[in-house]
Design an enzyme around this catalytic site. Structure first.
Site, mmCIF file in Angstrom:
data_model
loop_
_atom_site.group_PDB
_atom_site.id
_atom_site.type_symbol
_atom_site.label_atom_id
_atom_site.label_comp_id
_atom_site.label_asym_id
_atom_site.label_seq_id
_atom_site.Cartn_x
_atom_site.Cartn_y
_atom_site.Cartn_z
ATOM 1 C CG ASP A 90 8.312 -105.665 -28.432
ATOM 2 O OD1 ASP A 90 8.505 -105.463 -27.216
ATOM 3 O OD2 ASP A 90 8.585 -106.753 -28.986
ATOM 4 C CD GLU A 155 9.360 -110.098 -24.020
ATOM 5 O OE1 GLU A 155 9.522 -111.089 -23.303
ATOM 6 O OE2 GLU A 155 8.355 -109.981 -24.762
#
Ligand code: BES
Ligand code: MN
Ligand code: MN
Length: 457
Positions: A90, A155
């Protein structure tokens, strides 16, 4: 019998393919914080899962309450150590778009760098390991050690679903070391191993004065202005020495040790270059510590965003109804995130004037700081791998950024993380024009392959 030379030769021959693969992954706008991008985060997860599967891994994509987790493993070496490779696919939001020289999700090569959101944080760095594993299997057919992989899409929002996932898959994930490339080198040609990361705690404050915006002539001076009150409250959060003024904030802070201060003083950290890169007039911070120490090993508090009142073109004579601030604190070892959350809440409630309504919320991502043993066998192997892969001895550093899951790896799996960073300090992480050095992308792939050998017994 050394396979590594064949692996490295294979890697060198496939550089162009690898760069194309990275570009493909970077074209997927996997912004985890925005719900409209959830399908893109999933697509990035599918992409890495497929790459692992094609390399010869047993890989699975697990859906979670938000973004998926990809796990894979190839454990065929009983008696040899096991590593768990972690990375995140991400990315942070790309805004403000107008400051990008080329669009964030159209990866572009310029002066030896690849520019795109996620180039260095963390798609490019994560991919170095996936490609090294692939090259190893394609040439040698097997690894010298046992390899597990866990990749996530959350994250940048604090890994909320990965933490329970690790608890639930504790046995499957058991390992001797976690390997992570999601940090930076100290400077060009000064590779680094990071042995400390800061923790993080966040909160949001909203103050409301009048129930709607009011004419500042008719009402100003007679009603409280929430923007003024918020500024006064924020101003109280630091003292004149640059220290965080929340009572109890420093209570458990682990002091820098003498060997660290000495080691950091000898790092080739160029403060003038730091000033030039950031564009600040002067450096700032807590008295009694160097810039490097404050940046990497002292706790801090930053307002990340503030708003209230009229923001449009021209003027608007009002007393605004509301004002808000988003704040995070970076923590160092022994500061308990929950205790710090409690301290900031108490501070805000006690110091907020009774003229305004207060809404206080502690923000989702909270993580503990980490410090890993810098003299373990794994660390030694990491140093040798970098020495061979980069041809340069790495320095040991701590970093101010946070990787929320690292403390969970320690707590649940009992293993230390080896943080080998391939980025550079001027990679524009979380900023416009994020980049990754293409040469370091290749050196990272090579080093990752070498590391597998160095960890073997
Ligand atoms: N890769 C960074 C962490 C990092 C940044 C390490 C700079 C070393 C130097 C990571 O992706 C990150 O940005 N983490 C967030 C976590 C937060 C959103 C919970 C951070 O540190 O702000
Ligand atoms: Mn990252
Ligand atoms: Mn990041």
């Amino acid at each position: 019998m050394s396979n590594i030379n064949n692996v490295l030769e294979y890697i060198d021959q496939h550089q162009t393919d690898y760069l194309e693969a990275l570009k493909e992954l970077l074209r997927i706008p996997s912004v985890s914080t925005k719900s409209e991008h959830a399908p893109d985060v999933r697509a990035a997860g599918e992409w890495v899962k497929n790459r692992l599967t094609n390399a010869g891994f047993e890989a699975t994509l697990y859906d979670t309450a938000k973004h998926p987790i990809v796990m894979g493993q190839k454990c065929e070496k009983p008696g040899q150590p096991t590593v768990l490779i972690y990375g995140h696919y991400d990315v942070q939001p790309p805004e403000p778009f107008e400051l990008w020289e080329t669009p964030p999700f159209e990866p572009t090569e310029r002066d030896g760098n690849l520019y795109a959101r996620g180039a260095t944080d963390d798609k490019g760095q994560m991919l170095t390991h996936i490609l090294a594993l692939e090259a190893y299997l394609k040439t040698a057919g097997e690894f010298p050690i046992n390899v597990k992989v866990i990749l996530e899409g959350e994250e940048e929002i604090g890994s909320p679903n990965l933490i329970p996932f690790i608890e639930a898959h504790k046995d499957e994930l058991a390992a001797d070391y976690v390997i992570i490339s999601d940090t930076a080198q100290l400077a060009e040609n000064v590779p680094a191993i990071t042995y400390g990361l800061k923790g993080i705690v966040g909160c949001e404050i909203r103050l409301t004065g009048p129930k709607r915006d009011l004419h500042s002539g008719s009402f100003g001076g007679a009603v409280p202005n929430p923007v003024h009150e918020l500024c006064a409250l924020i101003a109280k959060m630091h003292d004149e020495k640059g220290r965080v003024a929340i009572p109890g904030f420093y209570d458990n802070v682990l002091d820098l040790e003498a060997w660290e201060r000495e080691m950091f003083a000898n790092l080739p950290f160029d403060e003038q270059e730091f000033i030039r890169y950031t564009g600040v007039k002067k450096v700032y911070g807590e008295a009694g510590y160097t810039t490097w120490e404050r940046k990497t090993a002292r706790p801090t508090l930053e307002v990340n965003g503030i708003g209230g009142g009229y923001q449009g073109e021209g003027g608007k004579t009002i007393v605004p109804s509301t004002a808000f601030a988003k704040i995070t604190m970076r923590l160092v070892p022994n500061q308990d995130p929950h205790r710090i959350e409690h301290l900031i809440e108490t501070f805000v409630r006690e110091n907020c004037p009774d003229t305004v309504y207060l809404e206080f919320e502690v923000g989702g991502h909270s993580a503990e700081a980490v410090l890993v043993d810098s003299s373990s066998d794994g660390m030694k192997a990491a140093r040798r791998a970098i020495k061979k892969g980069f041809g340069i001895e790495p320095v040991l550093i701590r970093e101010g950024g946070s990787i929320p899951i690292v403390s969970t790896f320690k707590k649940i799996l009992g293993c230390d993380s080896l943080l080998l960073g391939w980025g550079l300090p001027d990679d524009n992480v979380h900023s416009p024009n994020e980049k990754f050095s293409i040469r370091d992308f290749y050196r990272g792939i090579r080093t990752s392959a070498i590391l597998l050998d160095e960890l073997a017994q």
